[in-house]
Enzyme design. Structure first.
Site, PDB file in Angstrom:
ATOM      1  N   CYS A  68       1.295  -6.355   0.233  1.00  0.00           N
ATOM      2  CA  CYS A  68       2.296  -7.053  -0.591  1.00  0.00           C
ATOM      3  C   CYS A  68       3.430  -7.569   0.308  1.00  0.00           C
ATOM      4  CB  CYS A  68       2.784  -6.143  -1.723  1.00  0.00           C
ATOM      5  SG  CYS A  68       3.625  -7.054  -3.034  1.00  0.00           S
ATOM      6  N   HIS A  97      -2.435  -5.323  -4.389  1.00  0.00           N
ATOM      7  CA  HIS A  97      -2.266  -3.895  -4.118  1.00  0.00           C
ATOM      8  C   HIS A  97      -3.622  -3.195  -4.177  1.00  0.00           C
ATOM      9  CE1 HIS A  97       2.131  -3.540  -4.096  1.00  0.00           C
ATOM     10  NE2 HIS A  97       2.086  -4.612  -4.875  1.00  0.00           N
ATOM     11  N   GLU A 114      -4.305  -0.254  -3.493  1.00  0.00           N
ATOM     12  CA  GLU A 114      -4.114   1.113  -4.001  1.00  0.00           C
ATOM     13  C   GLU A 114      -3.963   1.146  -5.514  1.00  0.00           C
ATOM     14  OE1 GLU A 114      -1.824  -0.758  -2.722  1.00  0.00           O
ATOM     15  OE2 GLU A 114       0.178  -0.277  -3.471  1.00  0.00           O
TER      16      GLU A 114
END
Lengths: 251, 213
Positions: B81, B190, B192
């Site tokens: 990001c 993202h 994650e």
């Protein structure tokens, strides 16, 4: 293009996931971590945990639930309920939440929103609006739908955007928990009033309700609870139905 | 066990990255210590928030020379990001700010597009710029069109097309959703927070790091 999101809303009271009707008459529906893990495995796009009693008692017991959820749920996690201070947001993020949603504290001190979005970035700060029909318009409520604020919900949405929220979640108190469909004029009015993403909540009982909402408004996401908690339809079934009708969702 | 240093410069929610690295079998350490960063096998530069503040914090904690040293040693580094945007030369977010300059290009606001909102908060698709681009990359077994989770208003515009690892549709345009130049990687989404598909990307990163060490 951007996909429409399905968000599982899990209201929490003490250590239980609960569900009410019009934010009242709460019933236990399970363990919040069991539910979040199950919804993640079944393909939910986000999880929203709401502390149902935090704004009444001035505390939040959700941090431990978030900490556990963040270890096994790898989609965005939002926390709402009882957030009053910058420290509360920091504790929420530290537990593993990605975003927080604010209602009561935003109404009491609107400047808190601009302060919080400057510190944490607007992507992290969501404005939550609990709206109830008043004749031809809607009034914003606070304290989990218990108290009137005198604010027009649509004007309040514009104000929240100006203060720097990254998304707005609008809950229709009239429809919430009824499984009778969304308050589409309300959601449409909010979507037309702001340019940030909008999440609609309150009233989903069938896949057709969700389809209707996506077809009639530019809303970005729906938050659903009863459909999932009571196993009315699976996430996979909801998404297949939407895809069949040309609504783009993540598979 | 492969150790991945997550650079801690006081920006963003690092816990999710820690949890996801553990889930894919790596050993994460959250650190701003130069010895820790340089002895780790791979590095993640996380971050959400504003570009100027991100660079200011990297400067404040004297992390810029350490990142350059890691790049010089050809350590794999993955910016996520804002962490990806900081790899570029400059940004137009709230004024003009200089970035790390590891990849040529600039960071600009996404163009306003019919039917799309700003910020871009959504799951959206990734496509390889050429059919071979994803071979042996973090997307090695990903299917073109795979969905990842985005939350941003600004995007990076690399000068060299060869640095683009994936593109993502936004209205009538595409933006660069990940970059790779040698051992330097960045993703605007993202991983994650992108479910099993995102974890696969992180697992591949860890595997690439492991094979290089």
């Amino acid at each position: 293009m951007a996909k429409k999101r399905l968000i599982a809303r899990i209201d929490v009271k003490n250590e239980y996931a609960i569900k009410g009707i019009q934010l009242e008459g709460l019933r236990k529906v399970g363990n919040p971590n069991d539910l979040s893990q199950r919804y993640y495995r079944n393909g939910i796009d986000e999880i929203l945990f709401m502390d149902a009693v935090a704004s009444l008692y001035g505390r939040s017991n959700l941090f431990e639930i978030i900490r556990l959820a963040a270890r096994e749920v790898f989609v965005p996690i939002t926390l709402g309920g009882g957030i009053r201070l910058v420290d509360d947001i920091e504790a929420a993020l530290h537990s593993g939440a990605d975003k927080v949603t604010l209602n009561t504290q935003a109404i009491r001190t609107p400047d808190f929103i601009s302060e919080a979005s400057k510190i944490f970035g607007s992507q992290c700060i969501l404005g939550s609006i609990e709206a109830k029909r008043k004749g031809g318009s809607w009034e914003a409520y606070c304290d989990t739908g218990r108290n009137e604020t005198g604010l027009d919900a649509i004007e309040w949405a514009k104000r929240l955007e100006g203060l720097g929220v990254g998304e707005i979640i609008v809950t229709s108190i009239d429809q919430e928990g009824t499984k009778k469909g969304f308050d589409i004029p309300l959601v449409k009015a909010i979507c037309d009033a702001v340019s940030v993403p909008v999440i609609a909540c309150g009233g989903a009982g069938t896949p057709a309700h969700i389809l209707d909402l996506f077809q009639k408004t530019t809303v970005d996401a729906v938050a659903i609870a009863s459909i999932l908690h009571y196993n009315l339809f699976s996430i996979e079934a909801l998404k297949s139905f939407l895809l069949l009708q040309n609504i783009q969702v993540r598979v | 066990m492969t150790t991945i240093a997550i650079i801690d410069y006081g920006i963003g929610n690092i816990q999710s990255i820690v949890n996801s690295l553990i889930a894919v079998g790596a050993t994460p350490i959250v650190t701003r210590d130069s010895a820790d960063i340089l002895s780790a096998q791979g590095i993640i530069l996380p971050g959400v928030g504003a570009f100027g503040e991100g660079m200011a914090n990297l400067r404040k904690y004297q992390l810029i020379p350490i990142i350059f040293e890691a790049v010089r040693k050809e350590k794999s580094i993955l910016g996520i990001c804002l962490g990806m945007q900081l790899l570029f030369q400059e940004s137009e977010e709230f004024g003009h700010h200089l970035g790390l300059g590891l990849i040529e290009g600039c960071v600009k606001k996404l163009p306003s597009q019919p039917g799309e909102k700003l910020p871009h908060v959504s799951w959206n698709q990734l496509y390889p710029p050429t059919s071979e681009r994803w071979a042996h990359s973090i997307f090695q077994e990903s299917v073109p069109g795979i969905d990842m989770y985005f939350v941003h208003s600004f995007a990076a515009y690399p000068h060299h097309k060869a640095d683009i690892l994936s593109e993502t549709p936004y209205g009538d345009t595409f933006f660069c959703s990940s970059v790779q130049r040698g051992t330097i990687l960045g993703c605007q989404f993202h991983p994650e927070k992108s479910g099993p598909a995102g974890l696969t990307v992180l697992r591949n990163f860890v595997q690439i790091v492991t094979l290089r060490n």
